[in-house]
Design an enzyme around this catalytic site. Structure first.
Site, PDB file in Angstrom:
ATOM      1  N   GLN A 187       0.834  -1.203   0.000  1.00  9.24           N
ATOM      2  CA  GLN A 187       0.000   0.000   0.000  1.00  9.24           C
ATOM      3  C   GLN A 187       0.869   1.254   0.000  1.00  9.24           C
ATOM      4  OE1 GLN A 187      -2.137  -0.941   3.586  1.00  9.24           O
ATOM      5  NE2 GLN A 187      -0.217  -1.423   4.624  1.00  9.24           N
ATOM      6  N   HIS A 233      -7.838   3.785  20.003  1.00 13.04           N
ATOM      7  CA  HIS A 233      -7.037   2.686  20.556  1.00 13.04           C
ATOM      8  C   HIS A 233      -7.497   2.285  21.961  1.00 13.04           C
ATOM      9  CE1 HIS A 233      -4.005   3.913  17.350  1.00 13.04           C
ATOM     10  NE2 HIS A 233      -4.433   2.727  17.046  1.00 13.04           N
ATOM     11  N   ASP A 258       0.813 -12.513   6.770  1.00 11.94           N
ATOM     12  CA  ASP A 258      -0.582 -12.317   6.409  1.00 11.94           C
ATOM     13  C   ASP A 258      -1.459 -12.966   7.484  1.00 11.94           C
ATOM     14  OD1 ASP A 258      -3.126 -12.354   5.312  1.00 11.94           O
ATOM     15  OD2 ASP A 258      -2.408 -12.788   3.288  1.00 11.94           O
ATOM     16  N   ASP A 289      -7.690  -4.823  14.300  1.00 13.52           N
ATOM     17  CA  ASP A 289      -7.475  -3.397  14.046  1.00 13.52           C
ATOM     18  C   ASP A 289      -6.992  -3.255  12.603  1.00 13.52           C
ATOM     19  OD1 ASP A 289      -6.993  -0.723  14.120  1.00 13.52           O
ATOM     20  OD2 ASP A 289      -5.180  -0.865  15.337  1.00 13.52           O
ATOM     21  N   PRO A 329      -5.150  -4.905   1.087  1.00 16.73           N
ATOM     22  CA  PRO A 329      -4.827  -6.129   1.818  1.00 16.73           C
ATOM     23  C   PRO A 329      -5.843  -6.529   2.885  1.00 16.73           C
ATOM     24  CG  PRO A 329      -3.339  -4.339   2.442  1.00 16.73           C
ATOM     25  CD  PRO A 329      -4.138  -3.851   1.279  1.00 16.73           C
TER      26      PRO A 329
END
Ligand code: SPD
Length: 294
Positions: free
Chosen positions: A46, A77, A152, A170, A177
């Site tokens: 990305q 968060h 991944d 998150d 992706p």
């Protein structure tokens, strides 16, 4: 300077009056005035950029979408980490998927009872950039209870033999992706990784702009979990300012009883989360509540 050279090599240095706009619909978006572009580089996955803005401090974007800003990241968060951690009766082992900025990890290590937090991030460039530009967010990568796994997550959740009490997804937005992190096979695998009291939370999107996505993801979660809820957090730089987080648990009603004793051990370190906001965050406006009814 390394990062300046990266920026120059891609002709990304902007001078004069520069405004960054994240488009939320074909006709609406959020615009921030930018002092300068600190970093801009295409990773294997990305476009990773860091902007220095006037209003929100440094901003991390992935593929031109805002992931965090220095000024408001605490809200997201804290709510991603402490809602599941304090809802679960005894969370020892935690898996964080995505979140390569380290913001969820920073919150997790505030829990003395944490035994281990495994962070699975696909893009090492995100971790590297956040350690350099957002050290106050990426502060827990070297904590002894933290393990960083670069791979991944789709493969990790299929192959690991570890079990977890809490899983926090998150992810970035469902483009590039992260697309498959919003789909049924992934939720099927996550349910298998959770211990019997397990709690999963996943960032889904804006209830205002993405109610279809929220309804779809919550319905998928209901296929694998005993109780599925949605809660929200106010993040001014995310589309519409209100962000929806899915909550899925193997047991009912944990979300209603956050652990006050454990909360009291770190409450002075919090800026958004408290026990009132924990419970109130599950109250939904009718336009979204009505779409989630069974
Ligand atoms: N459009 C914003 C969605 C961002 C979700 N995750 C961001 C990563 C922050 N740790």
């Amino acid at each position: 300077m390394l990062f300046g050279q990266d920026v120059n090599s891609e002709n990304q240095v902007h001078t004069g009056d520069f405004w960054f706009t994240e488009t939320h619909t074909p006709h609406a978006g959020l615009t921030l005035r930018v002092k300068r572009v600190l970093y801009s580089q295409q990773s294997d996955y990305q476009l990773v950029e860091v902007l220095e803005t006037y209003e929100y401090g440094k901003v991390l974007t992935l593929d031109k979408l805002i992931m965090l800003t220095e000024r408001d990241e605490f809200a997201y968060h804290e709510m991603m980490a402490h809602v599941p951690m304090l809802a679960h009766p005894n969370p020892l082992d935690v898996l964080v998927i995505g979140g390569g900025d380290g913001g969820c990890l920073r919150e997790l290590v505030k829990h003395e009872s944490l035994r281990k937090a495994v962070q699975v991030e696909i893009d090492p460039k995100v971790v590297e950039v956040c350690k350099n530009f957002f050290p106050q967010v990426a502060s827990a990568f070297d904590h002894p209870k933290v393990e960083l796994v670069i791979c991944d997550a789709l493969n990790y959740v299929k192959e690991t033999e570890a079990k977890f009490d809490v899983i926090i997804v998150d992810s970035s937005d469902p483009v590039g992706p992260a697309t498959e992190l919003f789909e049924a096979p992934f939720f099927f695998d996550l349910e298998k990784l959770l211990n019997e009291d397990g709690v999963l939370v996943n960032q889904i999107g804006s209830p205002f702009y993405s109610s279809d996505r929220i309804e779809k993801v919550c319905n998928l979660l209901k296929e694998y979990f005993c109780e599925v809820k949605l809660y929200t957090v106010h993040v001014p730089t995310y589309p519409s300012g209100i962000w929806g987080v899915g909550y899925a648990a193997k047991k009912e009603n944990f979300w209603q009883n956050p652990d006050e004793v454990r909360y009291n051990t770190f409450l002075e370190k919090l800026k958004y989360y408290n026990l009132d906001i924990h419970k109130a965050s599950f109250a939904l406006p009718e336009y979204i509540h009505s779409t989630l009814k069974d």
